[in-house]
Design an enzyme around this catalytic site. Structure first.
Site, PDB file in Angstrom:
ATOM      1  N   ASP A 103      -0.719   2.279  -0.855  1.00  0.00           N
ATOM      2  CA  ASP A 103       0.192   1.418  -0.094  1.00  0.00           C
ATOM      3  C   ASP A 103       1.514   1.325  -0.835  1.00  0.00           C
ATOM      4  O   ASP A 103       1.910   0.271  -1.324  1.00  0.00           O
ATOM      5  CB  ASP A 103      -0.457   0.030   0.078  1.00  0.00           C
ATOM      6  N   GLU A 163      -0.086  -2.051  -9.269  1.00  0.00           N
ATOM      7  CA  GLU A 163       1.287  -2.163  -8.739  1.00  0.00           C
ATOM      8  C   GLU A 163       2.245  -1.989  -9.918  1.00  0.00           C
ATOM      9  O   GLU A 163       2.097  -2.653 -10.936  1.00  0.00           O
ATOM     10  CB  GLU A 163       1.452  -3.537  -8.068  1.00  0.00           C
TER      11      GLU A 163
HETATM   12  N1  SPD Z   1       9.243   2.387   5.091  1.00  0.00           N
HETATM   13  C1  SPD Z   1       8.262   1.468   4.672  1.00  0.00           C
HETATM   14  C2  SPD Z   1       7.071   2.048   4.020  1.00  0.00           C
HETATM   15  C3  SPD Z   1       6.320   0.938   3.403  1.00  0.00           C
HETATM   16  C4  SPD Z   1       4.901   1.144   3.171  1.00  0.00           C
HETATM   17  N2  SPD Z   1       4.334   0.098   2.376  1.00  0.00           N
HETATM   18  C5  SPD Z   1       4.558  -1.218   2.855  1.00  0.00           C
HETATM   19  C6  SPD Z   1       3.977  -2.256   1.975  1.00  0.00           C
HETATM   20  C7  SPD Z   1       3.206  -3.244   2.752  1.00  0.00           C
HETATM   21  N3  SPD Z   1       2.095  -3.738   2.007  1.00  0.00           N
END
Ligand code: SPD
Length: 279
Positions: A155, A105
């Site tokens: 993610d 991250e």
């Molecule tokens: N528009 C929102 C896109 C977000 C995708 N990731 C969300 C993080 C949740 N773990």
């Protein structure tokens, strides 16, 4: 009480009324807000865009994790890019077969704030199999990996700001190199309705890198359009071939995910099928 809105292209807004602002800070990378609300519980925004909420998070985290993990030939080593709220890691770590998870991250402030204010979403921070790295996911996949990953889950946030690099061909080529021969990838792929061009471009980009590419769909209430998508990509794995027995215990506790939902998510809307044919 303050309203928090995600404004989309100056024409629409999705808003929640906060009962309390729990955290609000500009990090090195982005504006981070965590609020409490009546109907959605606690919720996270990054640069004014909804990322997750206690109420609807399962409808995002279960699809990004369980569809790929149900079909991947091996799931011992998993790489999560992004995922700072900990929801994706929590779902991955439900599998006993998973031995090692690297979560990369970019924004350490997101991780610290989510650990403190969203403990119901990130419930697996203390699992010894989880290794959190505050680092750039784009650079991470470019590195030489002595042992390749079996699964990569991307993610990230939307393709503006710090997550922009998670949407281009060079990044996905890095992911392919970091995967084992039978490895699989799943990435969040925006709204097929509200961000249709971005979604179609992602399918096209992934098809330049991976022989097998399958978009899949679900709904996440707080995201623009409420209809959301992910893309499963691999060298040669059929996402309809569920590994028998692997997900049984998980399905017993899941909110959304089961075998019927798995197959239903892979149904591609007509307008996306037509657009893919016409490109
Ligand atoms: N528009 C929102 C896109 C977000 C995708 N990731 C969300 C993080 C949740 N773990």
């Amino acid at each position: 009480m303050t309203w928090y809105d995600e404004a989309y292209q100056g024409t629409s807004r999705i808003g929640l009324k906060a009962t309390q602002t729990l955290f609000s800070e500009q990090s090195e990378f982005q504006k981070i807000d965590i609020i409490d609300t009546e109907e959605f519980g606690r919720a996270l925004l990054l640069d004014g865009a909804w990322m997750t909420s206690e109420f609807d998070e399962k409808t995002y985290h279960e699809p990004i994790v369980h569809l790929p993990l149900a079909v991947a030939p091996k799931i011992e080593r998993v790489l999560i890019i992004g995922g700072g709220d900990g929801g994706t890691a929590r779902e991955v770590l439900k599998y006993d077969e998973v031995k090692h998870v690297d979560m990369v991250e970019i924004d350490g402030t997101v991780v610290e704030a989510c650990k403190k204010y969203l403990p119901n979403i990130g419930t697996a921070w203390n699992d010894p199999r989880l290794h959190v790295h505050i680092d750039d996911g784009v650079a991470w996949v470019k590195k030489e990996h002595a042992t390749p990953y079996d699964v990569i889950l991307v993610d990230g946030a939307d393709p503006v700001g710090p997550a922009e690099g998670l949407f281009n061909q060079a990044f996905f080529e890095g992911c392919k190199n970091a995967l084992s021969a039978q490895g699989v990838l799943s990435t969040q792929a925006e709204s097929p309705d509200m961000m249709r061009d971005v979604h179609l471009a992602m399918i096209e980009t992934l098809e330049k890198v991976f022989p097998k590419v399958h978009p899949y769909y679900g709904s996440v209430m707080l995201y623009p359009g409420a209809q959301w998508s992910w893309i499963f990509a691999s060298k040669d794995v059929d996402p309809t071939q569920i590994i028998q027995g692997r997900s049984d215990a998980i399905i017993e506790q899941s909110w959304l995910y089961n075998r019927d939902v798995h197959h239903a998510m892979l149904a591609v809307p007509n307008h996306i099928q037509r657009a893919r044919k016409n490109r």
